[in-house]
Design a protein around this motif. Structure first.
Motif, PDB file in Angstrom:
ATOM      1  N   THR A 180      12.402  69.784  34.910  1.00  0.00           N
ATOM      2  CA  THR A 180      12.728  71.216  34.950  1.00  0.00           C
ATOM      3  C   THR A 180      13.052  71.731  33.565  1.00  0.00           C
ATOM      4  O   THR A 180      12.574  72.794  33.146  1.00  0.00           O
ATOM      5  CB  THR A 180      13.918  71.466  35.897  1.00  0.00           C
ATOM      6  OG1 THR A 180      13.581  71.034  37.212  1.00  0.00           O
ATOM      7  CG2 THR A 180      14.274  72.955  35.931  1.00  0.00           C
ATOM      8  N   TRP A 181      13.845  70.975  32.824  1.00  0.00           N
ATOM      9  CA  TRP A 181      14.225  71.414  31.476  1.00  0.00           C
ATOM     10  C   TRP A 181      13.058  71.309  30.500  1.00  0.00           C
ATOM     11  O   TRP A 181      12.965  72.100  29.549  1.00  0.00           O
ATOM     12  CB  TRP A 181      15.429  70.593  30.996  1.00  0.00           C
ATOM     13  CG  TRP A 181      16.622  70.849  31.860  1.00  0.00           C
ATOM     14  CD1 TRP A 181      17.161  70.023  32.792  1.00  0.00           C
ATOM     15  CD2 TRP A 181      17.387  72.061  31.907  1.00  0.00           C
ATOM     16  NE1 TRP A 181      18.221  70.624  33.419  1.00  0.00           N
ATOM     17  CE2 TRP A 181      18.396  71.876  32.901  1.00  0.00           C
ATOM     18  CE3 TRP A 181      17.341  73.277  31.218  1.00  0.00           C
ATOM     19  CZ2 TRP A 181      19.323  72.858  33.208  1.00  0.00           C
ATOM     20  CZ3 TRP A 181      18.268  74.263  31.529  1.00  0.00           C
ATOM     21  CH2 TRP A 181      19.243  74.044  32.502  1.00  0.00           C
ATOM     22  N   ILE A 182      12.171  70.357  30.756  1.00  0.00           N
ATOM     23  CA  ILE A 182      10.953  70.287  29.943  1.00  0.00           C
ATOM     24  C   ILE A 182      10.110  71.538  30.169  1.00  0.00           C
ATOM     25  O   ILE A 182       9.518  72.082  29.230  1.00  0.00           O
ATOM     26  CB  ILE A 182      10.153  69.007  30.287  1.00  0.00           C
ATOM     27  CG1 ILE A 182      10.913  67.767  29.839  1.00  0.00           C
ATOM     28  CG2 ILE A 182       8.770  69.044  29.636  1.00  0.00           C
ATOM     29  CD1 ILE A 182      10.278  66.457  30.265  1.00  0.00           C
ATOM     30  N   MET A 183      10.071  72.002  31.421  1.00  0.00           N
ATOM     31  CA  MET A 183       9.358  73.240  31.726  1.00  0.00           C
ATOM     32  C   MET A 183       9.939  74.402  30.920  1.00  0.00           C
ATOM     33  O   MET A 183       9.194  75.209  30.351  1.00  0.00           O
ATOM     34  CB  MET A 183       9.466  73.559  33.220  1.00  0.00           C
ATOM     35  CG  MET A 183       8.743  72.616  34.153  1.00  0.00           C
ATOM     36  SD  MET A 183       9.047  73.063  35.886  1.00  0.00           S
ATOM     37  CE  MET A 183       8.238  71.686  36.735  1.00  0.00           C
ATOM     38  N   TYR A 184      11.245  74.471  30.847  1.00  0.00           N
ATOM     39  CA  TYR A 184      11.893  75.570  30.120  1.00  0.00           C
ATOM     40  C   TYR A 184      11.607  75.484  28.618  1.00  0.00           C
ATOM     41  O   TYR A 184      11.445  76.505  27.942  1.00  0.00           O
ATOM     42  CB  TYR A 184      13.394  75.562  30.393  1.00  0.00           C
ATOM     43  CG  TYR A 184      13.787  76.241  31.691  1.00  0.00           C
ATOM     44  CD1 TYR A 184      14.680  77.312  31.701  1.00  0.00           C
ATOM     45  CD2 TYR A 184      13.255  75.832  32.900  1.00  0.00           C
ATOM     46  CE1 TYR A 184      15.035  77.941  32.881  1.00  0.00           C
ATOM     47  CE2 TYR A 184      13.602  76.451  34.091  1.00  0.00           C
ATOM     48  CZ  TYR A 184      14.492  77.506  34.077  1.00  0.00           C
ATOM     49  OH  TYR A 184      14.822  78.135  35.250  1.00  0.00           O
ATOM     50  N   VAL A 185      11.556  74.263  28.111  1.00  0.00           N
ATOM     51  CA  VAL A 185      11.196  74.078  26.694  1.00  0.00           C
ATOM     52  C   VAL A 185       9.771  74.569  26.452  1.00  0.00           C
ATOM     53  O   VAL A 185       9.487  75.219  25.433  1.00  0.00           O
ATOM     54  CB  VAL A 185      11.331  72.596  26.296  1.00  0.00           C
ATOM     55  CG1 VAL A 185      10.748  72.361  24.903  1.00  0.00           C
ATOM     56  CG2 VAL A 185      12.790  72.167  26.329  1.00  0.00           C
ATOM     57  N   PHE A 186       8.873  74.301  27.398  1.00  0.00           N
ATOM     58  CA  PHE A 186       7.498  74.778  27.287  1.00  0.00           C
ATOM     59  C   PHE A 186       7.452  76.308  27.249  1.00  0.00           C
ATOM     60  O   PHE A 186       6.638  76.893  26.517  1.00  0.00           O
ATOM     61  CB  PHE A 186       6.647  74.258  28.449  1.00  0.00           C
ATOM     62  CG  PHE A 186       5.958  72.956  28.174  1.00  0.00           C
ATOM     63  CD1 PHE A 186       4.990  72.848  27.185  1.00  0.00           C
ATOM     64  CD2 PHE A 186       6.290  71.821  28.899  1.00  0.00           C
ATOM     65  CE1 PHE A 186       4.353  71.646  26.926  1.00  0.00           C
ATOM     66  CE2 PHE A 186       5.659  70.605  28.645  1.00  0.00           C
ATOM     67  CZ  PHE A 186       4.694  70.518  27.662  1.00  0.00           C
ATOM     68  N   LEU A 187       8.296  76.950  28.056  1.00  0.00           N
ATOM     69  CA  LEU A 187       8.326  78.413  28.067  1.00  0.00           C
ATOM     70  C   LEU A 187       8.745  78.959  26.707  1.00  0.00           C
ATOM     71  O   LEU A 187       8.142  79.910  26.195  1.00  0.00           O
ATOM     72  CB  LEU A 187       9.286  78.917  29.150  1.00  0.00           C
ATOM     73  CG  LEU A 187       8.804  78.827  30.601  1.00  0.00           C
ATOM     74  CD1 LEU A 187       9.895  79.303  31.549  1.00  0.00           C
ATOM     75  CD2 LEU A 187       7.535  79.649  30.815  1.00  0.00           C
ATOM     76  N   VAL A 188       9.776  78.368  26.125  1.00  0.00           N
ATOM     77  CA  VAL A 188      10.224  78.793  24.794  1.00  0.00           C
ATOM     78  C   VAL A 188       9.107  78.588  23.776  1.00  0.00           C
ATOM     79  O   VAL A 188       8.831  79.460  22.937  1.00  0.00           O
ATOM     80  CB  VAL A 188      11.490  78.023  24.372  1.00  0.00           C
ATOM     81  CG1 VAL A 188      11.869  78.370  22.932  1.00  0.00           C
ATOM     82  CG2 VAL A 188      12.643  78.338  25.316  1.00  0.00           C
ATOM     83  N   ALA A 189       8.447  77.437  23.856  1.00  0.00           N
ATOM     84  CA  ALA A 189       7.359  77.130  22.929  1.00  0.00           C
ATOM     85  C   ALA A 189       6.214  78.125  23.085  1.00  0.00           C
ATOM     86  O   ALA A 189       5.601  78.536  22.083  1.00  0.00           O
ATOM     87  CB  ALA A 189       6.857  75.706  23.164  1.00  0.00           C
ATOM     88  N   LEU A 190       5.937  78.535  24.316  1.00  0.00           N
ATOM     89  CA  LEU A 190       4.838  79.473  24.549  1.00  0.00           C
ATOM     90  C   LEU A 190       5.155  80.840  23.969  1.00  0.00           C
ATOM     91  O   LEU A 190       4.278  81.506  23.406  1.00  0.00           O
ATOM     92  CB  LEU A 190       4.559  79.588  26.050  1.00  0.00           C
ATOM     93  CG  LEU A 190       3.339  80.421  26.450  1.00  0.00           C
ATOM     94  CD1 LEU A 190       2.063  79.848  25.834  1.00  0.00           C
ATOM     95  CD2 LEU A 190       3.205  80.472  27.975  1.00  0.00           C
ATOM     96  N   VAL A 191       6.403  81.268  24.091  1.00  0.00           N
ATOM     97  CA  VAL A 191       6.807  82.559  23.515  1.00  0.00           C
ATOM     98  C   VAL A 191       6.681  82.515  21.994  1.00  0.00           C
ATOM     99  O   VAL A 191       6.172  83.459  21.370  1.00  0.00           O
ATOM    100  CB  VAL A 191       8.253  82.910  23.932  1.00  0.00           C
ATOM    101  CG1 VAL A 191       8.735  84.138  23.166  1.00  0.00           C
ATOM    102  CG2 VAL A 191       8.327  83.165  25.431  1.00  0.00           C
ATOM    103  N   ILE A 192       7.133  81.424  21.394  1.00  0.00           N
ATOM    104  CA  ILE A 192       7.018  81.276  19.935  1.00  0.00           C
ATOM    105  C   ILE A 192       5.546  81.200  19.523  1.00  0.00           C
ATOM    106  O   ILE A 192       5.138  81.782  18.502  1.00  0.00           O
ATOM    107  CB  ILE A 192       7.777  80.020  19.465  1.00  0.00           C
ATOM    108  CG1 ILE A 192       9.272  80.188  19.721  1.00  0.00           C
ATOM    109  CG2 ILE A 192       7.516  79.746  17.989  1.00  0.00           C
ATOM    110  CD1 ILE A 192      10.104  78.957  19.420  1.00  0.00           C
TER     111      ILE A 192
END
Length: 320
Positions: free
Chosen positions: A21-33
């Motif tokens: 789940t937290w890896i998913m959230y890291v992916f979201l941050v990475a996608l925004v950047i």
């Protein structure tokens, strides 16, 4: 009610205790950047232009420059003529309606990041596909059913937890986009007017209203997919099947509906109705007779069917 609240809390704990789940959230941050980096690398948006208090004169000068570019290159490059005319129309609308432009800012960045909700859909589908099926696969379903709590309450708690996870994830994505946009592009005004394309032509809307509306439409789409995955997970006890079917519908559902648009019955296809944003664009729904109310009604019927099917099987199934 207290039992339901505790079960929901427990289900959310199961979701957020997983590293995935937290890896998913890291992916979201990475996608925004990554979205910001693409803006800088490809020059897909004009992030340099700013406007002073004499913005009307500046818009008129920009229109003149765009017209000169059309006269110089428009005959050889139809794309330039089409693009420039759209920009001129937008700037004229701002002049006629006294809508001050601010250049590219955090609000524009947030709206441009609507595409990132597709990743949220994938994450929610994964959670929906396993929220019931994994209980059977891991054998933990017995620990739930031996409690003095009805199966209906257990299933309801899982579904509410799934909806809350969807909401939390979209809010996280939205907050991340706002934060990155504010740091990089700034916030020139709290709620500036933005120019939007509506079925009747150009119109203006408050930035906050437009963000809530557009992201709200995406949330509805995600919830429909999540509910479908939740039903498959409950009926077949297979997370792989639930995730696979949900992802398949996510990618081809709308395409199939559009391909069938020539037939009157196509308006009853689920994915011809889940994207309400089409009613606020020049393109419109797949059939002219469709309305927002009709699409909401059709989607609600499908949702009820999914939930009843999941409840009927889950509450009656024997657990070995």
């Amino acid at each position: 009610m207290n039992n339901l609240f505790n079960l929901i809390k427990n289900e959310l704990g199961k979701i957020y205790v997983m590293k995935s789940t937290w890896i998913m959230y890291v992916f979201l941050v990475a996608l925004v950047i990554f979205s910001f980096i693409m803006n800088m690398v490809t020059d897909s948006v004009d992030t340099e232009t700013t406007y002073s208090d004499d913005w009307k004169t500046e818009l008129q000068e920009e229109n003149q420059a765009l017209m000169e570019e059309i006269e110089a290159e428009g005959e050889d490059n139809p794309f330039i003529e089409s693009r420039n005319m759209e920009l001129i129309q937008e700037k004229n609308y701002q002049l006629e309606n006294d809508i001050r432009p601010y250049g590219y800012h955090a609000g524009d960045f947030v709206l441009d990041n609507l595409f990132t909700t597709s990743l949220v859909s994938l994450f929610v589908i994964i959670i929906a596909g396993g929220i019931v099926a994994n209980e059977f696969r891991w054998g933990t379903i017995k620990q739930l059913l031996i409690r003095p709590i009805s199966r209906s309450t257990i299933l309801l708690s899982k579904y509410i937890a799934l909806l809350l996870f969807t909401l939390f994830t979209v809010v996280f994505l939205l907050a991340t986009s706002i934060l990155v946009g504010a740091v990089i592009y700034g916030i020139p005004a709290i709620n500036p007017e933005v120019i939007v394309n509506r079925p009747e032509g150009l119109a203006s809307n408050g930035l906050l209203s437009e963000i809530v509306m557009q992201y709200g439409f995406k949330v509805l789409n995600i919830i429909v997919l999540a509910t479908f995955g939740f039903m498959i997970s409950s009926i077949f006890r297979s997370s792989a099947l639930a995730i696979g079917l949900s992802m398949f519908l996510m990618f081809v559902g709308t395409t199939v509906a559009q391909a069938m648009a020539q037939y009157a019955w196509s308006k009853y296809i689920l994915f011809a109705n889940t994207d309400l944003s089409v009613y606020f664009t020049p393109y419109g729904p797949i059939r002219e007779e469709m309305t927002v109310g009709f699409s909401v009604g059709v989607t609600a019927v499908y949702m009820v069917i999914f939930i009843i099917a999941a409840w009927a099987v889950f509450t009656k199934r024997d657990v070995a």
